[in-house]
Design an enzyme around this catalytic site. Structure first.
Site, mmCIF file in Angstrom:
data_model
loop_
_atom_site.group_PDB
_atom_site.id
_atom_site.type_symbol
_atom_site.label_atom_id
_atom_site.label_comp_id
_atom_site.label_asym_id
_atom_site.label_seq_id
_atom_site.Cartn_x
_atom_site.Cartn_y
_atom_site.Cartn_z
ATOM 1 N N TYR A 1 0.588 -0.791 -0.053
ATOM 2 C CA TYR A 1 -0.181 0.063 -0.345
ATOM 3 C C TYR A 1 1.047 1.129 0.040
ATOM 4 C CZ TYR A 1 -3.675 3.273 1.322
ATOM 5 O OH TYR A 1 -4.882 4.400 1.512
ATOM 6 N N PHE B 1 -6.834 21.496 -22.463
ATOM 7 C CA PHE B 1 -8.052 19.722 -23.677
ATOM 8 C C PHE B 1 -8.886 19.550 -23.106
ATOM 9 C CE2 PHE B 1 -8.906 15.991 -23.997
ATOM 10 C CZ PHE B 1 -8.693 15.424 -25.480
ATOM 11 N N ASP B 2 -9.737 19.720 -23.661
ATOM 12 C CA ASP B 2 -11.640 19.415 -22.896
ATOM 13 C C ASP B 2 -11.058 19.031 -20.815
ATOM 14 O OD1 ASP B 2 -11.115 16.802 -23.577
ATOM 15 O OD2 ASP B 2 -12.638 16.361 -24.615
ATOM 16 N N ASP C 1 1.187 20.191 -19.638
ATOM 17 C CA ASP C 1 0.196 19.417 -19.664
ATOM 18 C C ASP C 1 1.056 18.614 -20.402
ATOM 19 O OD1 ASP C 1 -0.923 17.327 -20.841
ATOM 20 O OD2 ASP C 1 -3.360 18.737 -20.770
ATOM 21 N N ALA D 1 1.665 15.381 -21.777
ATOM 22 C CA ALA D 1 1.116 14.289 -22.537
ATOM 23 C C ALA D 1 1.829 13.156 -23.471
ATOM 24 C CB ALA D 1 -0.308 14.030 -22.842
ATOM 25 N N LYS E 1 -0.849 8.249 -22.953
ATOM 26 C CA LYS E 1 -0.343 8.614 -24.338
ATOM 27 C C LYS E 1 1.363 7.993 -24.695
ATOM 28 C CE LYS E 1 -4.167 11.133 -23.955
ATOM 29 N NZ LYS E 1 -5.180 11.077 -22.417
ATOM 30 N N HIS F 1 -20.292 17.265 -25.087
ATOM 31 C CA HIS F 1 -19.600 16.190 -26.196
ATOM 32 C C HIS F 1 -19.429 14.297 -25.957
ATOM 33 C CE1 HIS F 1 -16.032 17.219 -24.767
ATOM 34 N NE2 HIS F 1 -15.437 16.697 -25.380
HETATM 35 N N1 F0G Z 1 -3.978 16.684 -21.662
HETATM 36 C C1 F0G Z 1 -3.969 16.445 -22.748
HETATM 37 C C2 F0G Z 1 -3.630 17.163 -23.716
HETATM 38 C C3 F0G Z 1 -5.099 15.052 -23.595
HETATM 39 O O1 F0G Z 1 -4.897 14.899 -24.850
HETATM 40 C C4 F0G Z 1 -5.771 14.650 -22.651
HETATM 41 C C5 F0G Z 1 -6.568 13.543 -23.028
HETATM 42 C C6 F0G Z 1 -5.774 14.958 -21.221
HETATM 43 C C7 F0G Z 1 -5.043 16.293 -20.351
HETATM 44 C C8 F0G Z 1 -6.400 13.884 -20.139
HETATM 45 O O2 F0G Z 1 -5.953 12.488 -19.942
HETATM 46 O O3 F0G Z 1 -7.242 11.306 -20.555
HETATM 47 O O4 F0G Z 1 -5.848 10.201 -19.329
HETATM 48 O O5 F0G Z 1 -7.287 11.488 -18.176
HETATM 49 N N2 F0G Z 1 -6.768 13.394 -23.666
HETATM 50 C C9 F0G Z 1 -7.314 11.615 -24.257
HETATM 51 C C10 F0G Z 1 -7.770 12.390 -26.238
HETATM 52 C C11 F0G Z 1 -8.937 11.386 -23.920
HETATM 53 O O6 F0G Z 1 -8.634 11.538 -26.982
HETATM 54 O O7 F0G Z 1 -7.139 13.470 -26.823
HETATM 55 P P1 F0G Z 1 -6.276 11.059 -19.567
#
Ligand code: F0G
Length: 464
Positions: free
Chosen positions: A73, A125-126, A216, A218, A259, A454
């Site tokens: 843990y 991102f969204d 960010d 990713a 990613k 969406h």
């Molecule tokens: N930041 C970026 C730039 C992303 O593209 C995503 C996710 C996230 C944060 C959030 O990460 O999904 O692990 O919680 N993008 C995906 C996409 C879902 O389809 O582009 P997550």
């Protein structure tokens, strides 16, 4: 002619059968899923390019590492494997695992941002934007104008416009700006990279105002690959070295490890100071789990520790980015309006230009999603008005995003080039009959949380 893709730097050990469902089944699937790509069952999809997130293939080294998972843990060996990879590959001293990228956002935004704050971004991102809203803050897009010009071949269309950034800081003042955040690569703007020089300039501006800079990150390895190949001063450095230089510009990072870091689940936050680490850990414990596993199993931490090292492999990146470009070139040669240069993880089609007769308020990017699925059981996703429009709560007035995009995100190490050719042929068939597509979509259900429409909307075709 579409450029040659280098041969795959891997061979296939296990296959996952997929098939094209018949036309009737596709119609049924569309109806059952309320014409929303998130509503489809994966079994009804032949080539699934909804996202490049968590959908890649792990290596045999990652699968082997899974057997080394230490499920303690607190303070598990697997946490220390991950911490060492983060230190070696990214240079940060403090690592907090979380279950995915938006969990990192929840922890960071929930711990460092207060109501009324403003976060300057290149573009969020969204889910990131969703987390900004969730804490009562707002975001300001400071990306360069070239980002909105589809044919502009600027090599770093994800760059921050420093004048816009300075203006934002001057307007809101440093006390309302808990940090600046830059998304590398810029997913919402077409998977476009940010140059190392630009990150260094943003970092210098941030330091001048004593505001932290967060990334960010990713798609940080793809971003580093683009720097190596497009920013002359750094051509002699390895992608790994460039990545470290990139990280040196930041005080902390949030990462969706689904990613570039090549895992099916996982995320992380990394930072430089004990002070920030201790600000973040309470919320990790509230929402994720103890700070050394953050909602992940020990085996997931091990797979991630290996994935972080594999993601900077240049043969892997060169093949991947060339495969994405190959699809983009096949489409562009057939006349399909794509964002150029082709991005790192995805091909973005300008749905507004593909279907110019459909008003943005009728969601052309999502109509395109439906039609491409209908044609060949391919699932991409609309990233336009449905995802990013703002509806004024009082007046109901709608403001639309500048870009109305349809995205084909390419899974890592998963599909072959013949799959890419099938995708291109299918979309070219839709392109040929584009003028006969004479309907829009209307929302019949939307969730009560701002920024998530969406994902969950029910849609219905309406004649134009
Ligand atoms: N930041 C970026 C730039 C992303 O593209 C995503 C996710 C996230 C944060 C959030 O990460 O999904 O692990 O919680 N993008 C995906 C996409 C879902 O389809 O582009 P997550």
């Amino acid at each position: 002619m579409a450029g040659k893709v280098p041969p795959e730097p891997f061979r296939i050990k296990m296959v996952e059968p997929v098939h094209v469902p018949g036309a009737e089944d596709r119609e049924k699937a569309l109806k059952a899923g309320h014409f929303n790509m998130f509503g489809l069952r994966a079994a009804d999809v032949y080539i699934d390019l909804l996202t490049d997130s968590g959908t890649g293939a792990m290596s045999k080294q990652q699968w082997a590492a899974i057997m080394m998972g230490d499920e303690a843990y607190a303070g598990a060996d697997s946490f220390y494997s991950l911490k060492k990879s983060v230190k070696d590959v990214l240079g940060f001293d403090y690592t907090i695992p979380v279950h995915q990228g938006r969990a990192a956002e929840n922890v960071v935004f929930g711990s460092l941002v207060k109501e009324g704050d403003v976060i300057p971004f290149n573009m969020p991102f969204d889910t990131t934007r969703g987390h900004v809203f969730n804490v009562g803050a707002s975001s300001v897009d400071c990306v360069i104008d070239e980002a909105f010009d589809r044919e502009n071949l600027h090599p770093f269309k994800g760059n921050v416009d420093l004048k816009k950034l300075e203006k934002t800081i001057a307007r809101y003042g440093k006390d309302r700006i808990p940090f600046i955040m830059v998304t590398i690569t810029n997913n919402s703007g077409g998977g476009q990279p940010v140059s190392l020089q630009n990150l260094r300039d943003v970092s210098a501006a941030a330091k001048k105002h004593a505001i932290p800079l967060l990334l960010d990150a990713a798609r940080m390895a793809e971003n580093a690959w683009f720097i190596k190949h497009r920013e002359k001063e750094f051509a002699d450095l390895s992608v790994g070295e460039i990545l470290k230089e990139t990280m040196n510009t930041a005080d902390a990072i949030t990462v969706s490890c689904k990613k570039d870091p090549l895992v099916n689940i996982g995320g992380l936050i990394a930072c430089r100071t004990e002070e920030m680490y201790y600000k973040l850990t309470p919320r990790v414990i509230l929402f994720e789990g103890f700070a050394t596993y953050g909602g992940l199993a020990g085996r997931d931490l091990e797979a991630l520790a290996v994935g972080l090292r594999e993601m900077v492999n240049e043969e892997h990146l060169t093949h991947r980015i060339a495969q994405v470009r190959y699809l983009g070139e096949l489409l562009s040669e057939g006349g399909v309006p794509c964002i150029h240069p082709i991005g790192g993880h995805a091909v973005f089609i300008d749905a507004g230009a593909f279907l110019p007769h459909i008003p943005q308020g009728s969601y052309p990017a999502d109509v395109l999603s439906v039609e491409i699925y209908r044609e060949g059981a391919i699932r991409g996703i609309g990233l336009g008005a449905l995802a990013f429009e703002n509806v004024d709560e009082k007046t109901g007035e709608r403001t639309f995003p500048k870009l109305e995009l349809y995205r084909l995100a390419i899974n890592r190490r998963t599909y072959t080039n013949s799959h890419m050719e099938y995708v291109a042929e299918t979309i070219l068939d839709v392109y040929k009959r584009r003028e006969s597509i004479n309907y829009g979509l209307k929302v019949t259900y939307e969730p009560p949380v701002k920024g998530l429409k969406h994902f969950l909307a029910h849609l219905e075709p309406v004649k134009l």
